[in-house]
Design a protein around this motif. Sequence first.
Motif, PDB file in Angstrom:
ATOM      1  N   ASP A   1     -43.266  -2.550  -9.640  1.00 19.05           N
ATOM      2  CA  ASP A   1     -42.726  -1.958  -8.412  1.00 19.05           C
ATOM      3  C   ASP A   1     -42.709  -2.997  -7.294  1.00 19.05           C
TER       4      ASP A   1
ATOM      5  N   PRO B   1     -42.716  -2.916  -3.416  1.00 20.48           N
ATOM      6  CA  PRO B   1     -42.835  -2.067  -2.223  1.00 20.48           C
ATOM      7  C   PRO B   1     -41.838  -2.481  -1.144  1.00 20.48           C
ATOM      8  N   LEU B   2     -41.527  -1.523  -0.298  1.00 20.21           N
ATOM      9  CA  LEU B   2     -40.615  -1.793   0.813  1.00 20.21           C
ATOM     10  C   LEU B   2     -41.326  -2.671   1.854  1.00 20.21           C
TER      11      LEU B   2
ATOM     12  N   GLN C   1     -41.933   3.002   5.989  1.00 19.80           N
ATOM     13  CA  GLN C   1     -40.997   3.457   4.965  1.00 19.80           C
ATOM     14  C   GLN C   1     -41.694   3.543   3.600  1.00 19.80           C
ATOM     15  N   GLU C   2     -42.548   2.572   3.300  1.00 18.97           N
ATOM     16  CA  GLU C   2     -43.277   2.590   2.030  1.00 18.97           C
ATOM     17  C   GLU C   2     -44.226   3.796   1.965  1.00 18.97           C
TER      18      GLU C   2
ATOM     19  N   ALA D   1     -42.136   6.774   1.213  1.00 19.92           N
ATOM     20  CA  ALA D   1     -41.732   6.765  -0.197  1.00 19.92           C
ATOM     21  C   ALA D   1     -42.906   7.191  -1.078  1.00 19.92           C
ATOM     22  N   GLN D   2     -44.113   6.703  -0.773  1.00 24.04           N
ATOM     23  CA  GLN D   2     -45.295   7.067  -1.559  1.00 24.04           C
ATOM     24  C   GLN D   2     -45.558   8.574  -1.468  1.00 24.04           C
TER      25      GLN D   2
ATOM     26  N   ARG E   1     -38.706   5.825  -8.869  1.00 29.50           N
ATOM     27  CA  ARG E   1     -39.405   5.259  -7.695  1.00 29.50           C
ATOM     28  C   ARG E   1     -38.504   4.261  -6.972  1.00 29.50           C
ATOM     29  N   GLN E   2     -37.818   3.436  -7.746  1.00 25.55           N
ATOM     30  CA  GLN E   2     -36.910   2.451  -7.136  1.00 25.55           C
ATOM     31  C   GLN E   2     -35.765   3.150  -6.407  1.00 25.55           C
TER      32      GLN E   2
ATOM     33  N   ARG F   1     -37.094   4.533  -3.163  1.00 28.19           N
ATOM     34  CA  ARG F   1     -37.283   3.445  -2.186  1.00 28.19           C
ATOM     35  C   ARG F   1     -35.940   2.997  -1.599  1.00 28.19           C
TER      36      ARG F   1
END
Length: 168
Positions: free
Chosen positions: A29, A31-32, A37-38, A41-42, A70-71, A74
Amino acid sequence: MKQVLLIAVAALGLVAAPALAQEPPPAPDRPLPDASQEARAQALFDDIRCVVCQHEAIADSPAVIAADMRQLVREQVAAGRTDAEIEQDLVRRYGDFVLFQPPVRLGTWLLWFGPVALMGAVLALLLLRSRRRRAEVAPLTADEEARLADIVAAGDLRRDPDAKPSDD
């Protein structure tokens, strides 16, 4: 000799085939760069069900499709889409089952209210069965009581062949 070698190679191929047929591990993964933002997303990862594992959130799933999901989440968070828009897109792609808490609507009533309705039906059935009147046993007539008293007094009772002395 050639046949033995051919059989050995075929056996080795059969043993190695399952190891070669396994799904490759997902890409790590990324992360952003923006921490807020991350974090968003989490939070979404925990609300979205893996379509392969079905009992795990995509945050915890090792499946390749979970990594792809997940991608995707994100990318959509980075594009500025709202949480509701992201969830709607996932529902459009995978159905209501992808959310751990699917929306209440006509198509999901069975998911939401089915277990409660089933428990209610079982409870109602148990209550109805417990309220049924039990058949009362008619009391013995005077002649039957007298005959029973004679049998007991005479000691003509047939012993149980399986009875032990301790059963008396």
